[in-house]
Design a protein around this motif. Structure first.
Motif, PDB file in Angstrom:
ATOM      1  N   ASP C 192       0.826  -1.227   0.000  1.00 41.14           N
ATOM      2  CA  ASP C 192       0.000   0.000   0.000  1.00 41.14           C
ATOM      3  C   ASP C 192       0.856   1.272   0.000  1.00 41.14           C
ATOM      4  O   ASP C 192       0.444   2.288   0.565  1.00 41.14           O
ATOM      5  CB  ASP C 192      -0.937   0.071   1.229  1.00 41.14           C
ATOM      6  N   PHE C 193       2.020   1.230  -0.597  1.00 40.09           N
ATOM      7  CA  PHE C 193       2.887   2.403  -0.549  1.00 40.09           C
ATOM      8  C   PHE C 193       2.687   3.324  -1.750  1.00 40.09           C
ATOM      9  O   PHE C 193       2.435   2.856  -2.870  1.00 40.09           O
ATOM     10  CB  PHE C 193       4.371   1.978  -0.545  1.00 40.09           C
ATOM     11  N   SER C 194       2.832   4.608  -1.517  1.00 37.68           N
ATOM     12  CA  SER C 194       2.983   5.586  -2.597  1.00 37.68           C
ATOM     13  C   SER C 194       4.338   6.261  -2.380  1.00 37.68           C
ATOM     14  O   SER C 194       4.992   6.022  -1.365  1.00 37.68           O
ATOM     15  CB  SER C 194       1.873   6.638  -2.547  1.00 37.68           C
ATOM     16  N   CYS C 195       4.725   7.124  -3.311  1.00 34.85           N
ATOM     17  CA  CYS C 195       5.948   7.911  -3.082  1.00 34.85           C
ATOM     18  C   CYS C 195       5.793   8.706  -1.795  1.00 34.85           C
ATOM     19  O   CYS C 195       6.728   8.870  -1.012  1.00 34.85           O
ATOM     20  CB  CYS C 195       6.191   8.896  -4.228  1.00 34.85           C
ATOM     21  N   ALA C 196       4.566   9.220  -1.597  1.00 32.62           N
ATOM     22  CA  ALA C 196       4.308  10.110  -0.465  1.00 32.62           C
ATOM     23  C   ALA C 196       4.395   9.392   0.879  1.00 32.62           C
ATOM     24  O   ALA C 196       4.594  10.039   1.909  1.00 32.62           O
ATOM     25  CB  ALA C 196       2.943  10.764  -0.616  1.00 32.62           C
ATOM     26  N   THR C 197       4.257   8.080   0.894  1.00 33.92           N
ATOM     27  CA  THR C 197       4.356   7.353   2.160  1.00 33.92           C
ATOM     28  C   THR C 197       5.678   7.687   2.845  1.00 33.92           C
ATOM     29  O   THR C 197       5.739   7.882   4.049  1.00 33.92           O
ATOM     30  CB  THR C 197       4.244   5.829   1.925  1.00 33.92           C
ATOM     31  N   CYS C 198       6.741   7.744   2.061  1.00 37.36           N
ATOM     32  CA  CYS C 198       8.056   8.057   2.619  1.00 37.36           C
ATOM     33  C   CYS C 198       8.462   9.515   2.409  1.00 37.36           C
ATOM     34  O   CYS C 198       9.261  10.043   3.171  1.00 37.36           O
ATOM     35  CB  CYS C 198       9.122   7.161   1.990  1.00 37.36           C
ATOM     36  N   HIS C 199       7.957  10.149   1.358  1.00 37.73           N
ATOM     37  CA  HIS C 199       8.457  11.472   0.983  1.00 37.73           C
ATOM     38  C   HIS C 199       7.380  12.554   1.049  1.00 37.73           C
ATOM     39  O   HIS C 199       7.455  13.543   0.321  1.00 37.73           O
ATOM     40  CB  HIS C 199       9.064  11.424  -0.422  1.00 37.73           C
ATOM     41  N   GLY C 200       6.382  12.360   1.907  1.00 40.14           N
ATOM     42  CA  GLY C 200       5.302  13.340   1.967  1.00 40.14           C
ATOM     43  C   GLY C 200       5.223  14.088   3.285  1.00 40.14           C
ATOM     44  O   GLY C 200       4.314  14.884   3.497  1.00 40.14           O
ATOM     45  N   MET C 244      14.282   6.826  -9.535  1.00 41.55           N
ATOM     46  CA  MET C 244      12.851   6.562  -9.619  1.00 41.55           C
ATOM     47  C   MET C 244      12.607   5.053  -9.687  1.00 41.55           C
ATOM     48  O   MET C 244      11.744   4.507  -9.017  1.00 41.55           O
ATOM     49  CB  MET C 244      12.242   7.223 -10.867  1.00 41.55           C
ATOM     50  N   ASN C 245      13.400   4.375 -10.531  1.00 42.74           N
ATOM     51  CA  ASN C 245      13.262   2.935 -10.707  1.00 42.74           C
ATOM     52  C   ASN C 245      13.434   2.213  -9.378  1.00 42.74           C
ATOM     53  O   ASN C 245      12.629   1.360  -9.001  1.00 42.74           O
ATOM     54  CB  ASN C 245      14.297   2.469 -11.742  1.00 42.74           C
ATOM     55  N   ASP C 246      14.471   2.570  -8.632  1.00 41.78           N
ATOM     56  CA  ASP C 246      14.743   1.837  -7.408  1.00 41.78           C
ATOM     57  C   ASP C 246      13.752   2.186  -6.300  1.00 41.78           C
ATOM     58  O   ASP C 246      13.488   1.377  -5.419  1.00 41.78           O
ATOM     59  CB  ASP C 246      16.180   2.049  -6.937  1.00 41.78           C
ATOM     60  N   CYS C 247      13.209   3.411  -6.345  1.00 41.93           N
ATOM     61  CA  CYS C 247      12.146   3.735  -5.386  1.00 41.93           C
ATOM     62  C   CYS C 247      10.928   2.854  -5.639  1.00 41.93           C
ATOM     63  O   CYS C 247      10.328   2.347  -4.699  1.00 41.93           O
ATOM     64  CB  CYS C 247      11.750   5.206  -5.481  1.00 41.93           C
ATOM     65  N   PHE C 248      10.560   2.686  -6.884  1.00 42.11           N
ATOM     66  CA  PHE C 248       9.400   1.837  -7.188  1.00 42.11           C
ATOM     67  C   PHE C 248       9.670   0.383  -6.806  1.00 42.11           C
ATOM     68  O   PHE C 248       8.758  -0.336  -6.409  1.00 42.11           O
ATOM     69  CB  PHE C 248       8.994   1.957  -8.657  1.00 42.11           C
ATOM     70  N   ARG C 249      10.932  -0.043  -6.925  1.00 43.11           N
ATOM     71  CA  ARG C 249      11.258  -1.397  -6.474  1.00 43.11           C
ATOM     72  C   ARG C 249      10.960  -1.525  -4.974  1.00 43.11           C
ATOM     73  O   ARG C 249      10.276  -2.444  -4.542  1.00 43.11           O
ATOM     74  CB  ARG C 249      12.733  -1.704  -6.749  1.00 43.11           C
ATOM     75  N   GLN C 250      11.447  -0.548  -4.208  1.00 47.53           N
ATOM     76  CA  GLN C 250      11.224  -0.598  -2.771  1.00 47.53           C
ATOM     77  C   GLN C 250       9.766  -0.365  -2.404  1.00 47.53           C
ATOM     78  O   GLN C 250       9.310  -0.756  -1.333  1.00 47.53           O
ATOM     79  CB  GLN C 250      12.115   0.422  -2.072  1.00 47.53           C
ATOM     80  N   GLN C 251       9.053   0.300  -3.280  1.00 44.30           N
ATOM     81  CA  GLN C 251       7.625   0.525  -3.086  1.00 44.30           C
ATOM     82  C   GLN C 251       6.836  -0.764  -3.366  1.00 44.30           C
ATOM     83  O   GLN C 251       5.640  -0.796  -3.216  1.00 44.30           O
ATOM     84  CB  GLN C 251       7.187   1.630  -4.055  1.00 44.30           C
ATOM     85  N   ARG C 252       7.543  -1.787  -3.825  1.00 44.50           N
ATOM     86  CA  ARG C 252       6.949  -3.087  -4.173  1.00 44.50           C
ATOM     87  C   ARG C 252       6.042  -2.984  -5.383  1.00 44.50           C
ATOM     88  O   ARG C 252       5.086  -3.728  -5.527  1.00 44.50           O
ATOM     89  CB  ARG C 252       6.182  -3.670  -2.973  1.00 44.50           C
ATOM     90  N   PHE C 253       6.334  -2.028  -6.248  1.00 46.92           N
ATOM     91  CA  PHE C 253       5.594  -1.900  -7.495  1.00 46.92           C
ATOM     92  C   PHE C 253       6.245  -2.786  -8.560  1.00 46.92           C
ATOM     93  O   PHE C 253       7.381  -3.214  -8.396  1.00 46.92           O
ATOM     94  CB  PHE C 253       5.629  -0.435  -7.977  1.00 46.92           C
ATOM     95  N   PRO C 254       5.516  -3.024  -9.674  1.00 47.52           N
ATOM     96  CA  PRO C 254       6.192  -3.592 -10.843  1.00 47.52           C
ATOM     97  C   PRO C 254       7.180  -2.568 -11.393  1.00 47.52           C
ATOM     98  O   PRO C 254       7.248  -1.435 -10.907  1.00 47.52           O
ATOM     99  CB  PRO C 254       5.059  -3.878 -11.823  1.00 47.52           C
TER     100      PRO C 254
END
Lengths: 206, 104, 286
Positions: C192-200, C244-254
């Motif tokens: 359930d993560f977004s970018c904002a979860t960590c950077h908001g 950006m790519n590695d943030c999405f990896r950690q966000q558990r996104f595709p």
């Protein structure tokens, strides 16, 4: 009528207006979601369907994590009802195993392997044992969790449920729904409950 | 063929401050790649620095130095306009020489 | 003999020699800090900041900058084309200030492009690089830093100490910003993560890593100017697209497609948020 009026005003201030009009008509959120569905691809265990929001995510996304109270209460109840408690009735595992899990930030990324158990990612966001000073601050400190709250059966049930599905208690919490998502197993969650509540756990030491 | 060094040389009072950034993998021979195979050692093992035509440093380095290393030297008695020539050689025989002029 | 040359302390000034994480055996994970008192982190961060400042003057990013400059100025494509023909938004061949004024609308391709996307586009168009080759290894690793990463480092360095000024004039530039803002806040995936979860939010961190609040200009610039950055762990350059790519990896996104519209939109949002701040990159990271 209104649209026509706007067109007239727009003619007068063409530049600024196109943006204003577009704002009213366009749904950037929907466009963003459509774009992501196009651009995000399956890699390893991280499948493309993960960019599709589920019902709860959709509610939080649409309300900027501030859902109306009545909706939140209803959905939290739904989430709580879906929590699967251990059939053997035991909620506490081994705090030492829990500490190891809390340390591990692995799990569910495209660089993680299928079938390998993930970690709890706990220290990424929480202070827990006093011996670990490299802890994040996205979530509250859990140091002395059991000492403050007591190691009661109710508290064990709460801690288990919270880790299984944090959203059952706070609908748009930043914390993942570890049990619900299949990110942690029943016995792993038990170990984490023990880390928080076991009187022997360093979390509850002086 | 190795990539060029970045050399900075400047007078500070009566001392020339020389700093050099070298482009090199500096493999220790102990690291393993993603496939688990050992990456062979590959490192700069000899460095010389000449200032104004005179050798001021002759040194040996080993695997304890980082990838893309930075070295700094202070040389007394040099003057603005002196040529700085830095040369390195690695354990595979690759080498590189670059020059700079001491600035005011 | 007027010149009396003596050398002083060769070893003592080998400042960067400590950046040797890459030299450790790959398997050995760094042991967690086991000091007693919590909130020791401020001290650790401060120590690292000092170390980083020392290195800033001798940032190995310069090596890649030099390589990129050589490619930009000297490399010839089929038919003798060079990057002098590449328009980064300020006219053909103009590099100064271009980096901090992207993403922007490019009429020749009918697209909003971020800096990395535009540079790759030019290298394919003028220098004959194959896009599929670049996509095969878009990011640096300890074996190889791709040429386009060096060129990006060069172009970024030519905007050092200039104000970030990503344009918001063309309707498509505004659109990219608005969509990027939505992507930033979009929660999905198993965590359930977004970018904002960590950077908001302000003042948050993961472990000891500070998390800039990317909704605020003074914070957004911290993230912006870190990339392209020289990663001391590993010893290579990484770009904004990698971040950006590695943030999405950690966000558990595709995985987001390299140089896709989604990433350009996200970068438009982040860059416009940082508009007006002074760019001090290329960066140096742990």
């Amino acid at each position: 009528m209104t649209a026509m009026k706007k067109t007239v005003v727009c003619a007068a201030a063409a530049l600024a207006c196109s943006a204003v009009l577009a704002d009213e008509i366009r749904n950037y959120r929907a466009e963003a979601v459509a774009m992501m569905k196009r651009d995000f691809k399956t890699r390893g265990i991280a499948t493309a369907d993960r960019v599709h929001e589920d019902g709860l995510q959709a509610v939080c996304n649409r309300t900027s994590d501030n859902p109306p109270k009545d909706i939140a209460a209803r959905l939290e109840r739904d989430q709580l009802e879906a929590v699967k408690y251990p059939t053997d009735g035991k909620l506490m595992g081994d705090w030492k195993a829990g500490e190891k899990l809390a340390q591990s930030g692995r799990g569910m990324t495209w660089s993680d392997k299928a079938g390998v158990p993930g970690g709890g990612n706990c220290y990424n966001c929480h202070q827990i044992s006093p011996t670990e000073t490299s802890f994040g601050t996205i979530g509250p400190s859990l140091y002395q969790f059991g000492k403050i709250r007591g190691n009661t059966p109710e508290m064990q049930k709460y801690a288990y449920g919270k880790i299984w599905n944090a959203k059952a208690f706070n609908l748009c919490s930043a914390m993942p729904r570890f049990g619900h998502a299949g990110a942690l197993t029943e016995s792993q969650i038990k170990d984490l409950v023990a880390l928080l509540l076991d009187p022997q756990s360093p979390v509850n030491s002086k | 063929m190795a990539d060029p060094m970045k050399i900075r040389a400047q007078m500070k009072g009566d001392t020339a401050e020389i700093r050099v950034l070298m482009s090199h993998a500096m493999e220790t021979g102990q690291r393993k790649d993603n496939a688990g195979a050992t990456v062979p050692a590959h490192f700069i093992q000899a460095i010389t620095v000449d200032v104004g035509g005179k050798r001021v440093i002759q040194g040996q380095t080993s695997t304890s130095v980082s990838r893309n290393p930075v070295f700094g030297f202070k040389v007394k008695g040099a003057k603005v306009g002196d040529k700085v020539v830095i040369h390195w050689e690695d354990n595979k025989g690759d080498k590189r020489t670059d020059e700079a002029v001491i600035a005011a | 003999m007027k010149q009396r040359l003596s050398t002083l302390m060769v070893a003592a000034v080998m400042t960067a020699s400590f950046a040797a994480h890459a030299q450790q055996p790959a398997k050995k994970a760094p042991p967690p800090a086991k000091a007693a008192a919590p909130a020791k982190k401020e001290g650790i961060t401060a120590e690292f900041e000092k170390f980083r400042e020392v290195l800033e003057e001798d940032n190995p990013a310069e090596l890649f900058e030099a390589k990129g400059e050589d490619i930009w100025k000297n490399k010839k494509g089929p038919g003798g084309a060079t990057m002098a023909q590449c328009d980064l938004g300020l006219g053909a061949g103009v590099v100064k200030g271009a980096y901090v004024q992207m993403p922007r609308w490019f009429a020749d391709v009918g697209q909003v492009m971020d800096a990395e996307r535009r540079i790759v586009h030019c290298m394919v168009k003028y220098l004959g690089y194959k896009e599929e080759d670049i996509r095969k290894q878009p990011f640096s690793n300890d074996q190889r830093t791709p040429d386009h990463v060096s060129v990006i480092t060069y172009v970024a360095a030519q905007s050092r100490n200039l104000k970030i000024a990503a344009p918001q004039k063309h309707a498509k530039e505004i659109e990219a910003y608005r969509i990027g803002k939505e992507i930033f806040a979009y929660r999905a995936g198993p965590y359930d993560f977004s970018c904002a979860t960590c950077h908001g939010d302000d003042g948050k961190r993961i472990r000891t890593q500070d998390l800039p609040n990317l909704r605020k200009p003074a914070e957004a610039v911290k993230a912006y100017q870190g990339w392209p950055g020289y990663r001391m762990t590993g010893g290579f350059m990484l770009t904004q697209q990698w971040r950006m790519n590695d943030c999405f990896r950690q966000q558990r996104f595709p995985e987001p497609t390299y140089l896709s519209d989604s990433i350009t939109a996200l970068l438009a949002y982040m860059t416009v948020t940082a508009n007006g701040q002074v760019y001090k990159g290329p960066g140096i990271k742990r």
